[in-house]
Write an enzyme that holds these catalytic residues in place. Structure first.
Site, short mmCIF file in Angstrom:
data_model
loop_
_atom_site.label_atom_id
_atom_site.label_comp_id
_atom_site.label_asym_id
_atom_site.label_seq_id
_atom_site.Cartn_x
_atom_site.Cartn_y
_atom_site.Cartn_z
N GLU A 182 0.83 -1.20 0.00
CA GLU A 182 0.00 0.00 0.00
C GLU A 182 0.87 1.26 0.00
O GLU A 182 0.61 2.20 0.75
CB GLU A 182 -0.96 -0.02 1.20
CG GLU A 182 -1.96 -1.16 1.13
CD GLU A 182 -2.97 -1.16 2.27
OE1 GLU A 182 -2.71 -0.54 3.31
OE2 GLU A 182 -4.03 -1.78 2.10
N GLU A 292 -6.55 -8.03 -0.66
CA GLU A 292 -7.03 -8.00 0.73
C GLU A 292 -8.53 -7.77 0.71
O GLU A 292 -9.00 -6.62 0.68
CB GLU A 292 -6.36 -6.87 1.54
CG GLU A 292 -4.89 -7.07 1.79
CD GLU A 292 -4.30 -6.07 2.79
OE1 GLU A 292 -5.05 -5.21 3.30
OE2 GLU A 292 -3.09 -6.15 3.05
#
Ligand SMILES: *[C@@H]1O[C@H](CO)[C@@H](O)[C@H](O)[C@H]1NC(C)=O
Ligand SMILES: *[C@@H]1O[C@H](CO)[C@@H](O)[C@H](O)[C@H]1NC(C)=O
Ligand SMILES: *[C@@H]1O[C@H](CO)[C@@H](O)[C@H](O)[C@H]1NC(C)=O
Ligand SMILES: *[C@@H]1O[C@H](CO)[C@@H](O)[C@H](O)[C@H]1NC(C)=O
Ligand SMILES: *[C@@H]1O[C@H](CO)[C@@H](O)[C@H](O)[C@H]1NC(C)=O
Length: 663
Positions: A182, A292
């Site tokens: 991320e 995710e």
């Protein structure tokens, strides 16, 4: 248990036996928009598990349950700080034996999506980065700062050679490797850093390894998190719009499926994805990857217990699988933030993560199948065959009941044991990092410089206390200073009176910061606005003492003053026959840390909640001899100190901030 592994070996053997079969390969097919494993279209349905949050004796049980849920892959983070406690000092033993964990995944017939960081977030202390990076206080983390890159490269040169022979291409079960995590959510947006990582990963893993990134599905996140040469994937939960999120993923893959498939008929895609077993493929843009997919969420101390309904998780999963997407469920098994490994977030305020990382995941913190697991398994069964055989049942839990404790000593009376090398003398306070203490506690001691007949403010500057300071005057507990909370206490005393402040690190920020999260007293403590000086600073090696048998093996102490302030409590209990898993409740206790037989089970904080019990894995307990309990209570113990061992967890006691102090 051997069967899945056998099946994998047989499959591999058969492939090798066929002269026309492609060599072992795992690739992206940009023409047909799918992964290809040994040349054949392949889709993964995966789940996250963090070996660092599961005691090693339970690894096989959890992985087997994941396999029996119908998953064909697991997604695994490698926390750098778990393996390199000091620069150049590596630990891959016992619970940290990542290779043994990977061996088990292979044995059980699971593929692996590996996420070696170097930054992982994971709500793990400092997002997996070692605290010693902050010894150089101006280091810019997750950037092309040469100091950061040098540390990263030495680590990758140790870790990635262990990984390379386990890549699918080389006969192993690791199909893909994530670079960073991320990164698009991080303020630095430093492409040179990502380019450097790509170079290091390529050099150490070879040209064939499938490397990818994961980012939130917002344009800004994808802008700074992606790089040519790294396959861009996204992450989002069940409340996101699947079409929009995967649309965002497509928009950053210029070579990618979106462009090439405009105008292409549905049949062409089905050619790659296979046919009937995928169900009703109606989506416009396969194959997509959600790295995710959130099955639940984490808890913060002082927050509400998070939960996501099984039905909602199943619905979103169905939608994605229908589109032909590849999905990793985060978490499939959350586990526990033992010891000091929980991280923290910054959302206007510092928000430390609870000890439990149950995550409301399909497998509970204690590794038991939940209703959500069976709902997910039913969804998976509509898209690919489930393995034959039963889901292993929940492991038995045992309520050992009440265990009486007694006070051993006030923390201030055992400093010689906890800091055998003696204190550090400093005019003004030093941070944990400056004295090379990574986790836990540091005691700051000085004396009042003058008489204080009328109550005067003892105060820290904003962001001066990281994260909690327990204040004692003449060894009497005065109260607690807290980051983003109360930073002033009123005190009275005489010149020369002893002032002690025990500083607790509640976990370094794992996400959301644009600064390094130093711990301890970061500024001067002032009395009536005038900075206090002449400090003795004690780095406390509590875990080292407890691992050596203290205080159970030590001579009894006079139990000290009252019930308030930092103190150690001890007790023992026997486990009849078998050491079952259990959960321990802290009736009337305030906040602290628990060890059993030297194993640090993490922080308890029933006053703030929502977590009320700590998970005690049976593997920590011993049969046929007393189990040694040590509690460090920080604020105040109950009049009759005892612990209560239950056969189920209590994770959900929601309190409001107004009740924290009222208790
Ligand atoms: C998801 O987004 C798409 C495109 O913006 C829209 O057409 C669709 O109605 C949305 N679906 C839901 C369930 O909101
Ligand atoms: C937590 O407890 C509250 C109050 O009892 C209840 O309303 C809520 O549904 C519970 N939440 C979960 C996730 O169990
Ligand atoms: C960094 O954080 C501070 C406050 O936490 C904020 O004021 C500042 O704008 C941030 N800077 C960047 C570059 O994000
Ligand atoms: C603490 O106070 C001293 C004396 O006023 C000052 O020199 C020093 O910079 C202060 N330290 C911090 C971290 O503010
Ligand atoms: C508990 O402490 C006693 C006293 O030091 C020691 O003899 C015993 O081995 C310890 N038990 C365990 C299970 O560590």
């Amino acid at each position: 248990m051997g069967l899945p592994g056998l099946a994998l070996l047989l499959a591999a053997g058969l492939l090798h036996a066929q002269p026309t079969a492609p060599p072992r390969s795992f690739q992206l097919d940009y023409e047909q928009d799918c992964f290809r494993k040994d040349g054949a279209p392949f889709r993964y349905i995966s789940g996250s598990i963090h070996y660092a949050r599961v005691p090693r004796p339970a690894w096989r049980d959890r992985l087997l349950k994941m396999y029996m849920s119908g998953l064909n892959a697991v997604q695994v983070y490698v926390p750098w700080n778990y393996h390199e406690p000091l620069p150049g000092v590596y630990d891959f033993a016992g619970d940290r034996d990542v290779e043994a964990f990977l061996d088990l995944t292979a044995e059980l017939g699971l593929l692996v999506i590996l996420r070696p960081g170097p930054y992982i977030c994971a709500e793990w202390e400092m997002g997996g980065l070692p605290a010693w990076l902050l010894w150089k206080s101006d280091i810019v983390l997750r950037s092309s700062d040469p100091a950061f890159l040098a540390a990263v490269d030495s680590w990758l040169h140790v870790l990635l050679p262990k990984i390379k022979p386990r890549l699918y291409q080389h006969g192993g079960n690791i199909i893909s490797v994530q670079v960073e995590n991320e990164y698009g959510s991080y303020y630095a947006c430093d492409y040179d850093y990502l380019r450097h990582l790509l170079g290091s990963f390529r050099a150490l893993l070879g040209g064939e390894a499938l490397l990818f990134t994961t980012d939130g599905a917002q344009a800004e996140e994808l802008r700074c998190g992606t790089l040519q040469g790294l396959y861009a994937t996204v992450d989002f939960g069940p409340d996101s719009n699947v079409t929009e999120a995967f649309g965002a993923q497509r928009s950053v893959e210029p070579r990618g499926p979106l462009v090439r498939h405009r105008g292409r008929g549905r049949a062409g895609r089905l050619g790659c994805l296979g046919s009937g077993s995928l169900g009703d493929v109606t989506g416009p843009l396969p194959p997509q990857v959600n790295s995710e997919y959130y099955t639940g969420w984490l808890d913060y101390w002082g927050g509400a217990h998070a939960s996501t309904s099984a039905a909602q998780v199943a619905r979103g999963l169905t939608d994605m699988l229908r589109l032909g997407a590849n999905v990793n469920m985060y978490m499939f098994h959350g586990g526990t933030n033992f010891a000091y490994w929980s991280g923290a977030d910054l959302k206007a305020q510092y928000k430390p993560v609870t000890t439990s990382y149950d995550y409301d995941a399909p497998l509970s913190e204690a590794g038991d199948p939940t209703e959500k697991l069976f709902a997910i398994r039913t969804v998976i069964s509509k898209f690919q065959p489930l393995p034959v055989g039963p889901m292993p049942p929940a492991t038995p839990k045992y309520a050992y009941g009440r265990v009486d404790l007694r006070k051993y000593a006030d923390l201030l009376d055992v400093l010689d044991v906890l800091t055998p090398s003696g204190p550090i003398l400093s005019q003004f306070p030093l941070t944990f990092e400056a004295i090379k203490q990574a986790h836990g506690f540091v005691l700051y001691h000085t004396q009042l410089p003058r008489d204080v007949p009328a109550p005067a403010p003892l105060s820290a500057p904003p962001h001066g206390v990281c994260d909690r300071g327990y204040v004692m005057l003449q060894k009497e507990y005065q109260g607690t200073l807290e980051r983003d909370g109360q930073t002033t206490l009123r005190v009275t005393g005489r010149a020369g009176d002893a002032l002690d402040v025990l500083l607790e690190n509640m976990g370094r920020l794992s996400f959301g910061a644009n600064f390094s999260d130093f711990k301890g007293l970061l500024g001067n403590l002032s009395l009536d606005s005038s900075p206090l000086s002449n400090w003795l600073i004690y780095p406390l090696a509590i875990d080292a003492a407890i691992q050596q048998g203290w205080p159970h093996a030590a001579l009894p102490q006079s139990s000290g003053r009252g019930r308030s302030g930092p103190a150690f409590y001890t007790g023992t209990f026997e486990t009849p026959g078998i050491a079952w898993d259990t959960f321990v409740k802290f009736p009337g206790w305030s906040k602290g840390q628990l060890w059993i037989n030297g194993f640090n089970l993490g922080r308890y904080w029933p006053r703030r909640g929502p977590q009320q019990t700590l998970f005690v894995p049976g593997s920590v307990l011993r049969v046929g001899c007393p189990n040694n309990i040590t509690v460090l209570e920080l604020e105040g113990a109950p009049a009759t100190p005892f612990l209560l061992f239950l056969d189920q967890p209590l994770l959900n006691r929601t309190l409001s901030p107004s009740t924290w102090t009222a208790e």
